[in-house]
Design a protein around this motif. Structure first.
Motif, PDB file in Angstrom:
ATOM      1  N   PRO A 105     -10.908  -0.462  -6.925  1.00  0.00           N
ATOM      2  CA  PRO A 105     -10.064  -1.180  -7.887  1.00  0.00           C
ATOM      3  C   PRO A 105     -10.861  -2.289  -8.590  1.00  0.00           C
ATOM      4  O   PRO A 105     -11.546  -3.075  -7.949  1.00  0.00           O
ATOM      5  N   THR A 106     -10.771  -2.314  -9.903  1.00  0.00           N
ATOM      6  CA  THR A 106     -11.512  -3.308 -10.678  1.00  0.00           C
ATOM      7  C   THR A 106     -10.593  -4.273 -11.414  1.00  0.00           C
ATOM      8  O   THR A 106     -11.070  -5.246 -11.982  1.00  0.00           O
ATOM      9  N   GLN A 107      -9.303  -3.999 -11.416  1.00  0.00           N
ATOM     10  CA  GLN A 107      -8.378  -4.862 -12.131  1.00  0.00           C
ATOM     11  C   GLN A 107      -8.182  -6.161 -11.354  1.00  0.00           C
ATOM     12  O   GLN A 107      -7.858  -6.157 -10.161  1.00  0.00           O
ATOM     13  N   PHE A 108      -8.377  -7.282 -12.025  1.00  0.00           N
ATOM     14  CA  PHE A 108      -8.299  -8.591 -11.390  1.00  0.00           C
ATOM     15  C   PHE A 108      -6.921  -8.844 -10.800  1.00  0.00           C
ATOM     16  O   PHE A 108      -6.809  -9.410  -9.706  1.00  0.00           O
ATOM     17  N   THR A 109      -5.864  -8.408 -11.467  1.00  0.00           N
ATOM     18  CA  THR A 109      -4.507  -8.645 -10.959  1.00  0.00           C
ATOM     19  C   THR A 109      -4.250  -7.876  -9.661  1.00  0.00           C
ATOM     20  O   THR A 109      -3.457  -8.321  -8.836  1.00  0.00           O
ATOM     21  N   TRP A 110      -4.911  -6.714  -9.489  1.00  0.00           N
ATOM     22  CA  TRP A 110      -4.763  -5.963  -8.230  1.00  0.00           C
ATOM     23  C   TRP A 110      -5.312  -6.784  -7.078  1.00  0.00           C
ATOM     24  O   TRP A 110      -4.707  -6.861  -6.012  1.00  0.00           O
ATOM     25  N   TRP A 111      -6.477  -7.404  -7.281  1.00  0.00           N
ATOM     26  CA  TRP A 111      -7.097  -8.212  -6.237  1.00  0.00           C
ATOM     27  C   TRP A 111      -6.277  -9.464  -5.951  1.00  0.00           C
ATOM     28  O   TRP A 111      -6.135  -9.866  -4.793  1.00  0.00           O
ATOM     29  N   ILE A 112      -5.726 -10.081  -6.975  1.00  0.00           N
ATOM     30  CA  ILE A 112      -4.870 -11.264  -6.787  1.00  0.00           C
ATOM     31  C   ILE A 112      -3.628 -10.875  -5.986  1.00  0.00           C
ATOM     32  O   ILE A 112      -3.203 -11.611  -5.091  1.00  0.00           O
ATOM     33  N   LEU A 113      -3.042  -9.709  -6.300  1.00  0.00           N
ATOM     34  CA  LEU A 113      -1.879  -9.230  -5.548  1.00  0.00           C
ATOM     35  C   LEU A 113      -2.222  -9.043  -4.077  1.00  0.00           C
ATOM     36  O   LEU A 113      -1.431  -9.411  -3.198  1.00  0.00           O
ATOM     37  N   GLN A 114      -3.394  -8.510  -3.782  1.00  0.00           N
ATOM     38  CA  GLN A 114      -3.787  -8.303  -2.390  1.00  0.00           C
ATOM     39  C   GLN A 114      -3.976  -9.639  -1.669  1.00  0.00           C
ATOM     40  O   GLN A 114      -3.588  -9.783  -0.504  1.00  0.00           O
ATOM     41  N   VAL A 115      -4.551 -10.616  -2.338  1.00  0.00           N
ATOM     42  CA  VAL A 115      -4.735 -11.943  -1.734  1.00  0.00           C
ATOM     43  C   VAL A 115      -3.381 -12.603  -1.484  1.00  0.00           C
ATOM     44  O   VAL A 115      -3.138 -13.160  -0.400  1.00  0.00           O
ATOM     45  N   ILE A 116      -2.479 -12.521  -2.455  1.00  0.00           N
ATOM     46  CA  ILE A 116      -1.142 -13.107  -2.282  1.00  0.00           C
ATOM     47  C   ILE A 116      -0.385 -12.381  -1.173  1.00  0.00           C
ATOM     48  O   ILE A 116       0.264 -13.013  -0.325  1.00  0.00           O
ATOM     49  N   SER A 117      -0.465 -11.061  -1.148  1.00  0.00           N
ATOM     50  CA  SER A 117       0.214 -10.276  -0.118  1.00  0.00           C
ATOM     51  C   SER A 117      -0.327 -10.601   1.272  1.00  0.00           C
ATOM     52  O   SER A 117       0.447 -10.759   2.228  1.00  0.00           O
ATOM     53  N   THR A 118      -1.642 -10.724   1.390  1.00  0.00           N
ATOM     54  CA  THR A 118      -2.250 -11.087   2.672  1.00  0.00           C
ATOM     55  C   THR A 118      -1.824 -12.481   3.102  1.00  0.00           C
ATOM     56  O   THR A 118      -1.521 -12.723   4.277  1.00  0.00           O
ATOM     57  N   THR A 119      -1.758 -13.407   2.143  1.00  0.00           N
ATOM     58  CA  THR A 119      -1.352 -14.779   2.446  1.00  0.00           C
ATOM     59  C   THR A 119       0.095 -14.836   2.912  1.00  0.00           C
ATOM     60  O   THR A 119       0.409 -15.499   3.909  1.00  0.00           O
ATOM     61  N   VAL A 120       0.973 -14.139   2.213  1.00  0.00           N
ATOM     62  CA  VAL A 120       2.391 -14.116   2.605  1.00  0.00           C
ATOM     63  C   VAL A 120       2.543 -13.517   3.992  1.00  0.00           C
ATOM     64  O   VAL A 120       3.255 -14.065   4.850  1.00  0.00           O
ATOM     65  N   CYS A 121       1.870 -12.407   4.223  1.00  0.00           N
ATOM     66  CA  CYS A 121       1.938 -11.729   5.520  1.00  0.00           C
ATOM     67  C   CYS A 121       1.426 -12.629   6.639  1.00  0.00           C
ATOM     68  O   CYS A 121       2.043 -12.735   7.701  1.00  0.00           O
ATOM     69  N   THR A 122       0.320 -13.326   6.403  1.00  0.00           N
ATOM     70  CA  THR A 122      -0.287 -14.180   7.423  1.00  0.00           C
ATOM     71  C   THR A 122       0.576 -15.399   7.715  1.00  0.00           C
ATOM     72  O   THR A 122       0.878 -15.702   8.874  1.00  0.00           O
ATOM     73  N   VAL A 123       0.965 -16.121   6.666  1.00  0.00           N
ATOM     74  CA  VAL A 123       1.698 -17.374   6.860  1.00  0.00           C
ATOM     75  C   VAL A 123       3.058 -17.127   7.494  1.00  0.00           C
ATOM     76  O   VAL A 123       3.438 -17.808   8.455  1.00  0.00           O
ATOM     77  N   LEU A 124       3.797 -16.144   6.994  1.00  0.00           N
ATOM     78  CA  LEU A 124       5.104 -15.855   7.581  1.00  0.00           C
ATOM     79  C   LEU A 124       4.964 -15.289   8.990  1.00  0.00           C
ATOM     80  O   LEU A 124       5.741 -15.645   9.881  1.00  0.00           O
ATOM     81  N   GLY A 125       3.955 -14.455   9.208  1.00  0.00           N
ATOM     82  CA  GLY A 125       3.725 -13.916  10.556  1.00  0.00           C
ATOM     83  C   GLY A 125       3.385 -15.014  11.547  1.00  0.00           C
ATOM     84  O   GLY A 125       3.880 -15.033  12.674  1.00  0.00           O
ATOM     85  N   GLU A 126       2.528 -15.972  11.145  1.00  0.00           N
ATOM     86  CA  GLU A 126       2.184 -17.089  12.027  1.00  0.00           C
ATOM     87  C   GLU A 126       3.402 -17.959  12.313  1.00  0.00           C
ATOM     88  O   GLU A 126       3.604 -18.400  13.442  1.00  0.00           O
ATOM     89  N   TYR A 127       4.199 -18.192  11.285  1.00  0.00           N
ATOM     90  CA  TYR A 127       5.410 -19.001  11.474  1.00  0.00           C
ATOM     91  C   TYR A 127       6.351 -18.337  12.483  1.00  0.00           C
ATOM     92  O   TYR A 127       6.848 -18.990  13.407  1.00  0.00           O
ATOM     93  N   LEU A 128       6.573 -17.039  12.315  1.00  0.00           N
ATOM     94  CA  LEU A 128       7.473 -16.333  13.226  1.00  0.00           C
ATOM     95  C   LEU A 128       6.900 -16.263  14.642  1.00  0.00           C
ATOM     96  O   LEU A 128       7.644 -16.414  15.620  1.00  0.00           O
ATOM     97  N   CYS A 129       5.603 -16.063  14.762  1.00  0.00           N
ATOM     98  CA  CYS A 129       4.969 -16.030  16.084  1.00  0.00           C
ATOM     99  C   CYS A 129       5.053 -17.397  16.767  1.00  0.00           C
ATOM    100  O   CYS A 129       5.299 -17.482  17.970  1.00  0.00           O
ATOM    101  N   MET A 130       4.852 -18.473  15.993  1.00  0.00           N
ATOM    102  CA  MET A 130       4.940 -19.810  16.584  1.00  0.00           C
ATOM    103  C   MET A 130       6.355 -20.120  17.041  1.00  0.00           C
ATOM    104  O   MET A 130       6.549 -20.790  18.058  1.00  0.00           O
TER     105      MET A 130
END
Length: 148
Positions: A105-130
């Motif tokens: 994938p070379t589209q910049f918005t695809w990479w931004i979506l993956q970073v945002i998706s990873t961030t949402v998944c990580t932060v909410l997952g950590e919150y729920l685990c804590m």
């Protein structure tokens, strides 16, 4: 020296957890796509693995990232490991997308979506685990007055 929750290397457990999380990631995307089909959206497998960012698929992937964070809290149950598992899920998504399209994938918005998706998944997952980790440990069989 022994410590609380000592880490034990268990490759079968790690592979099982990753398989479950990856399956849940794609199952959630597919379920949301099928739900959206009642409102005129045409679900296609190529939409999940597209290297072009579409507004509807961006929203669907973010919803599936929220779903994976709930799965993290039940499967992994460790806030310290949420970042590792969330990055691994999205890394495998990158690999599957590259294989499906025969191109990186070379589209910049695809990479931004993956970073945002990873961030949402990580932060909410950590919150729920804590929240789960900080629950009161019951010493008796009766209900606790602090149950939510």
């Amino acid at each position: 020296m022994s410590s609380f929750r000592q880490f034990v290397w268990d490759p079968v457990l790690l592979v099982s957890q990753m398989t479950c999380l990856q399956t849940f990631f794609y199952a959630t995307q597919t379920s949301v796509m099928l739900f959206c089909s009642f409102f005129g959206y045409e679900p296609l497998i190529s939409s999940i693995f597209s290297i072009q960012t579409q507004r509807s698929m961006a929203l669907i992937q973010l919803v599936s990232a929220v779903g994976v964070s709930f799965a993290l809290s039940h499967l992994v149950q460790r806030a310290k490991q949420c970042l590792d598992f969330a990055c691994t899920v999205h890394f495998f998504h990158l690999i599957f997308t590259t294989i499906y399209n025969h191109a990186l994938p070379t589209q910049f918005t695809w990479w931004i979506l993956q970073v945002i998706s990873t961030t949402v998944c990580t932060v909410l997952g950590e919150y729920l685990c804590m929240r789960i980790e900080s629950q009161e440990i019951k010493l008796e069989g009766g209900p606790s007055r602090y149950d939510l």
